[in-house]
Write an enzyme that holds these catalytic residues in place. Structure first.
Site, PDB file in Angstrom:
ATOM      1  N   ASP A  63     -80.716 -80.565  42.907  1.00 31.83           N
ATOM      2  CA  ASP A  63     -79.890 -81.625  43.260  1.00 31.83           C
ATOM      3  C   ASP A  63     -79.073 -81.667  44.575  1.00 31.83           C
ATOM      4  O   ASP A  63     -78.501 -82.671  45.127  1.00 31.83           O
ATOM      5  CB  ASP A  63     -79.073 -82.372  42.018  1.00 31.83           C
ATOM      6  CG  ASP A  63     -77.981 -81.234  41.721  1.00 31.83           C
ATOM      7  OD1 ASP A  63     -78.091 -80.240  42.257  1.00 31.83           O
ATOM      8  OD2 ASP A  63     -77.174 -81.708  40.727  1.00 31.83           O
ATOM      9  N   HIS A  64     -78.363 -80.515  44.963  1.00 32.38           N
ATOM     10  CA  HIS A  64     -77.621 -80.296  45.971  1.00 32.38           C
ATOM     11  C   HIS A  64     -78.223 -80.301  47.314  1.00 32.38           C
ATOM     12  O   HIS A  64     -78.126 -81.055  48.165  1.00 32.38           O
ATOM     13  CB  HIS A  64     -76.810 -79.085  45.865  1.00 32.38           C
ATOM     14  CG  HIS A  64     -75.482 -79.154  44.862  1.00 32.38           C
ATOM     15  ND1 HIS A  64     -75.715 -79.439  43.269  1.00 32.38           N
ATOM     16  CD2 HIS A  64     -74.242 -79.178  45.135  1.00 32.38           C
ATOM     17  CE1 HIS A  64     -74.674 -79.566  42.748  1.00 32.38           C
ATOM     18  NE2 HIS A  64     -73.520 -79.445  43.804  1.00 32.38           N
ATOM     19  N   ASP A 118     -71.606 -74.690  37.952  1.00 36.61           N
ATOM     20  CA  ASP A 118     -70.968 -75.873  38.754  1.00 36.61           C
ATOM     21  C   ASP A 118     -69.754 -76.417  37.961  1.00 36.61           C
ATOM     22  O   ASP A 118     -69.913 -76.533  36.534  1.00 36.61           O
ATOM     23  CB  ASP A 118     -71.968 -76.992  38.609  1.00 36.61           C
ATOM     24  CG  ASP A 118     -71.756 -78.183  39.612  1.00 36.61           C
ATOM     25  OD1 ASP A 118     -72.110 -78.164  40.853  1.00 36.61           O
ATOM     26  OD2 ASP A 118     -70.823 -78.966  39.306  1.00 36.61           O
ATOM     27  N   ARG A 378     -64.095 -85.563  44.158  1.00 37.46           N
ATOM     28  CA  ARG A 378     -63.223 -84.853  44.979  1.00 37.46           C
ATOM     29  C   ARG A 378     -63.328 -85.430  46.572  1.00 37.46           C
ATOM     30  O   ARG A 378     -64.319 -86.113  46.779  1.00 37.46           O
ATOM     31  CB  ARG A 378     -64.106 -83.419  45.150  1.00 37.46           C
ATOM     32  CG  ARG A 378     -63.839 -82.611  43.901  1.00 37.46           C
ATOM     33  CD  ARG A 378     -64.284 -81.368  44.295  1.00 37.46           C
ATOM     34  NE  ARG A 378     -64.036 -80.786  42.984  1.00 37.46           N
ATOM     35  CZ  ARG A 378     -65.064 -79.780  42.249  1.00 37.46           C
ATOM     36  NH1 ARG A 378     -65.813 -79.068  42.886  1.00 37.46           N
ATOM     37  NH2 ARG A 378     -64.299 -79.142  41.216  1.00 37.46           N
ATOM     38  N   SER A 535     -64.641 -76.213  43.474  1.00 37.58           N
ATOM     39  CA  SER A 535     -66.061 -75.983  43.086  1.00 37.58           C
ATOM     40  C   SER A 535     -66.042 -74.439  42.481  1.00 37.58           C
ATOM     41  O   SER A 535     -65.328 -73.559  42.435  1.00 37.58           O
ATOM     42  CB  SER A 535     -66.736 -75.713  44.467  1.00 37.58           C
ATOM     43  OG  SER A 535     -67.620 -74.722  44.276  1.00 37.58           O
ATOM     44  N   ARG A 537     -68.383 -72.396  43.185  1.00 37.90           N
ATOM     45  CA  ARG A 537     -69.349 -71.781  44.215  1.00 37.90           C
ATOM     46  C   ARG A 537     -68.715 -70.242  44.340  1.00 37.90           C
ATOM     47  O   ARG A 537     -67.736 -69.926  44.711  1.00 37.90           O
ATOM     48  CB  ARG A 537     -69.406 -72.269  45.574  1.00 37.90           C
ATOM     49  CG  ARG A 537     -67.961 -72.400  46.301  1.00 37.90           C
ATOM     50  CD  ARG A 537     -68.357 -73.215  47.643  1.00 37.90           C
ATOM     51  NE  ARG A 537     -68.464 -74.858  47.304  1.00 37.90           N
ATOM     52  CZ  ARG A 537     -68.244 -75.881  47.878  1.00 37.90           C
ATOM     53  NH1 ARG A 537     -67.503 -75.534  49.256  1.00 37.90           N
ATOM     54  NH2 ARG A 537     -68.410 -76.995  47.235  1.00 37.90           N
TER      55      ARG A 537
HETATM   56  C1  MIC Z   1     -68.890 -79.452  44.292  1.00 33.64           C
HETATM   57  O1  MIC Z   1     -69.035 -80.489  43.767  1.00 33.64           O
HETATM   58  O2  MIC Z   1     -68.016 -78.911  44.831  1.00 33.64           O
HETATM   59  C2  MIC Z   1     -70.130 -78.510  44.021  1.00 33.64           C
HETATM   60  C3  MIC Z   1     -70.906 -78.550  45.279  1.00 33.64           C
HETATM   61  O3  MIC Z   1     -70.946 -79.152  42.851  1.00 33.64           O
HETATM   62  C4  MIC Z   1     -69.855 -77.378  43.532  1.00 33.64           C
HETATM   63  C5  MIC Z   1     -70.956 -76.226  43.377  1.00 33.64           C
HETATM   64  C6  MIC Z   1     -71.215 -75.715  44.577  1.00 33.64           C
HETATM   65  O4  MIC Z   1     -70.464 -75.468  45.554  1.00 33.64           O
HETATM   66  O5  MIC Z   1     -72.495 -75.316  44.634  1.00 33.64           O
HETATM   67  C7  MIC Z   1     -69.073 -77.177  42.153  1.00 33.64           C
HETATM   68  O6  MIC Z   1     -68.682 -78.179  41.839  1.00 33.64           O
HETATM   69  O7  MIC Z   1     -68.752 -76.124  41.431  1.00 33.64           O
HETATM   70 FE1  SF4 Z   2     -72.742 -82.759  42.912  1.00 31.67          FE
HETATM   71 FE2  SF4 Z   2     -70.672 -81.454  42.662  1.00 31.67          FE
HETATM   72 FE3  SF4 Z   2     -70.755 -83.820  43.846  1.00 31.67          FE
HETATM   73 FE4  SF4 Z   2     -71.135 -83.516  41.254  1.00 31.67          FE
HETATM   74  S1  SF4 Z   2     -69.312 -83.271  42.310  1.00 31.67           S
HETATM   75  S2  SF4 Z   2     -72.240 -84.868  42.645  1.00 31.67           S
HETATM   76  S3  SF4 Z   2     -72.494 -81.561  41.239  1.00 31.67           S
HETATM   77  S4  SF4 Z   2     -71.748 -82.048  44.648  1.00 31.67           S
END
Ligand code: MIC
Ligand code: SF4
Length: 643
Positions: A63-64, A118, A378, A535, A537
């Site tokens: 999905d990313h 995630d 976020r 995140s 990550r």
């Molecule tokens: C996010 O919302 O910051 C992400 C992208 O979903 C991350 C995961 C990632 O960095 O791949 C998260 O929330 O953990």
């Molecule tokens: Fe995707 Fe992270 Fe955004 Fe949720 S917060 S939609 S998992 S990038």
């Protein structure tokens, strides 16, 4: 009675003593990965040499990284698909939706434990799961049957009374929680919702609240499983998954937060933190350039039907653009079938893919200096893809009003609040979720050139001499450390490449300087409070490791990032006296003598500032297991050598 969270944790306890602050190991029933963290997690799983996952259910969702501006994203997709087929994992194909929305609809189960690579994995807490965000390596270990370790959290009861007024949404509930406890207030805690107000909230609304609970730093958030949960599961053709988890009572909690839903008003989180919450009315009249509706926080069918109903018969403002990403293919299909999608299109909305998209800077970036209004969770600096943009987080109702009027305004101006009828029956079509292969021995793993092998992990050194490469402020996020966006996110399976972007938004010279000092012994990062929030990550640990970072010394850490540092053999230390933060300068040379011995004996580690000639006392709170992981040079070496 005991709280739901405590009951589920205790039912899954396999190691340690359940006492607040003590490390426990819990059995994991379900795992979830998304593609941006998944490639690394599966490379690590492969390195463990197992034939099959040992969990009840493991799901891999793409999905990313769906922009596909070249071969990198599709290469990763094919790799993930082949791994899923071979190792017994369900695979949700690109286009099927955002991981947390898909998981909530099709897999989340009350009373189960779930870890996901995630940070918004707690979305499934809306269904009564203990759902925790973790680094990919922790998820890989759980897929291999290993326990997940965490510090026994305090359980905070969030007592909801009353019911939401018109134009006040579930999003405002979690914004209110953030207004009260901010982005660190949940650290070491689980937020468990109870009280009569929960009966007024549907499962997707509960999931909005548990999803964004991640922004408080909480271990997770959870709702009871009741008739409303049962109805949701029935609606999803999964009634058999229902288990009752009755709501707790006042006496079950370590702390209580009370929220009267009837007294809430629309709220907004201002740039650049989800914790900067103010009443919407403070911003009335501010021009809005872009509105984006969707993300794992606000893209359920209920949200989307509300948005379409409010857009119906209207046109968006000529100075404002509107993008909508429905959370899943199931949601999109319903909107298409019942015609409400047409209402949004007619109003001028740009319909984006059912994916993370603009939430993680994958397309739909706002213009220079834009005011971007988003239903997401976020609004960290730079995350929209446009450095100068300012992102504000709101409910779908407030977002629609901004799109129509071109400014922040009272959504009541849209007229009577629409009564949303959720279709009694929806079409359940899982054809975009591929089950694992029945002949896994015949499945070959497909690796394109974007999949670089894992780096080598070295056991922890005894003596360090390193340069301070950056002095970060409070609340530095993983988006600062390892940015995402359409240029960088496709590099997630290629460490040498992605490491060139570490701290790019803050100081673009960081990677080059770090690589230089790597040759001279390595570098250290100095951080403020809540370092690494956001995140899950693990690239925010792995890429600095690749650049020779050996230690991160801060005032405090966010949970997942701290664990990721341990997992990759970087020492996360905290100041004993925060005043020492001010005494250290960028470029100072620091040294540590006898780190291995100190860790083995659980003794404090002293950091000597050679440039200025003074000692810095540090603390750590590693469990014995974590000390062993650090000594081994990270969790992968530790796990492989233990098996
Ligand atoms: C996010 O919302 O910051 C992400 C992208 O979903 C991350 C995961 C990632 O960095 O791949 C998260 O929330 O953990
Ligand atoms: Fe995707 Fe992270 Fe955004 Fe949720 S917060 S939609 S998992 S990038």
């Amino acid at each position: 009675m005991v709280s739901i969270a405590k009951k589920i944790l205790q039912d899954h306890l396999v190691e340690g003593k359940y006492e607040v602050g003590e490390e426990i190991g819990i059995r994991i029933d379900h795992t979830l990965t998304q593609d941006a963290t998944g490639t690394m997690a599966y490379l690590q799983f492969e390195a463990m040499g197992l034939d099959k996952v040992k969990t009840e259910l493991s799901v891999s969702i793409v999905d990313h990284n769906t922009t596909q501006s070249d071969f990198k994203n599709p290469d990763d997709h094919r790799y993930l698909q082949s791994v899923a087929a071979k190792y017994g994992i369900q695979f949700s194909r690109p286009g099927n939706g955002i991981c947390h929305q898909v998981f909530l609809e099709r897999f989340a189960t009350p009373s189960k434990t779930l870890i996901g690579s995630d940070s918004h994995t707690p979305t499934a807490g809306g269904m009564g799961s203990i759902a925790i965000g973790a680094g990919g390596l922790d998820v890989a270990v759980a897929m291999g049957g290993g326990p997940f370790y965490l510090k026994t959290p305090k359980i905070v009861g969030v007592k909801l009374t009353g019911s939401l007024p018109d134009y006040v949404a579930a999003k405002d509930v979690i914004l209110e929680v953030l207004r009260r406890i901010n982005v660190k207030g949940g650290v070491g805690k689980i937020l468990e919702y109870y009280g009569p107000g929960i009966k007024t909230l549907s499962v997707p609304e509960r999931a909005t609240i548990t999803n964004m609970g991640a922004e408080t730093g909480a271990t997770t958030s959870i709702f009871p499983s009741d008739e409303i949960t049962k109805d949701f599961l029935k609606w999803q053709n999964r009634e058999k998954d229902w288990v009752e988890l009755p709501a707790g009572e006042d006496g079950d909690y370590d702390e209580i937060i009370e929220i009267n839903l009837s007294e809430l008003e629309p709220l907004v989180a201002k740039p650049h933190s989800p914790g900067k919450v103010v009443p919407l009315s403070e911003l009335y009249g501010m021009k809005v350039d872009q509105v984006a509706i969707g993300s794992c926080t606000n893209s359920s069918l209920k949200d989307m039907l509300t948005v379409s109903a409010l857009l119906k018969g209207r046109k968006i403002h000529s100075d404002t653009v509107l993008g909508i990403s429905p959370g899943s293919r199931q949601v999109l299909m319903e909107l298409a079938k019942n015609g409400t999608l047409a209402d949004a299109i007619t109003a001028g909305a740009r319909i984006l893919e059912s994916a993370c998209g603009p939430c993680i800077g994958m397309g739909f970036a706002p213009k220079t200096d834009a005011v971007a209004v988003r239903t997401f969770n976020r609004n960290f600096f730079g995350r929209t893809g446009t450095k100068s943009a300012n992102a504000y987080l709101v409910s779908p109702e407030v977002a629609v009003a901004a799109a129509i009027f071109g400014e922040f305004t009272d959504p009541k101006k849209l007229g009577e609040y629409p009564k949303i009828e959720i279709p009694k029956e929806i079409e359940i079509d899982d054809s975009m979720i591929l089950p694992p292969s029945e002949t896994p021995g015949e499945v070959a793993i497909i690796r394109g050139p974007n999949i670089a092998p894992l780096p080598e992990f070295q056991p922890l050194q005894d003596n360090f001499e390193f340069k301070v490469l950056i002095k970060a402020e409070d609340d530095v996020t993983t988006d600062h450390i390892m940015p995402a966006g359409s240029k960088i996110l496709p590099l997630r399976s290629n460490l040498p490449e992605i490491s060139k972007h570490v701290f790019e938004q803050v100081d673009a010279t960081f990677p080059e300087r770090a690589l230089k000092s790597k040759e001279e012994g390595g570098g250290i990062i100095i951080g403020g409070e809540n370092y690494g929030q956001g995140s899950s990550r693990e690239h925010a640990a792995l890429a600095p490791m690749y650049l020779g970072i050996k230690t991160v010394l801060t005032k405090s850490f966010a949970r997942i990032h701290r664990d990721n540092l341990v997992n990759f053999g970087i020492l996360p230390l905290t100041f004993k006296d925060n005043a020492d933060y001010d005494r250290i300068n960028d470029g100072d040379v620091l040294e540590i003598k006898g780190a291995r011995t100190a860790l083995k004996e659980n003794q404090p580690i002293i950091v000597h500032n050679r440039t200025q000639n003074f000692d810095v006392q540090t603390s750590y709170d590693f469990s014995e297991r974590e000390r062993e992981i650090l000594l081994a040079g990270g969790k992968l070496s530790y796990t492989v050598s233990a098996s």
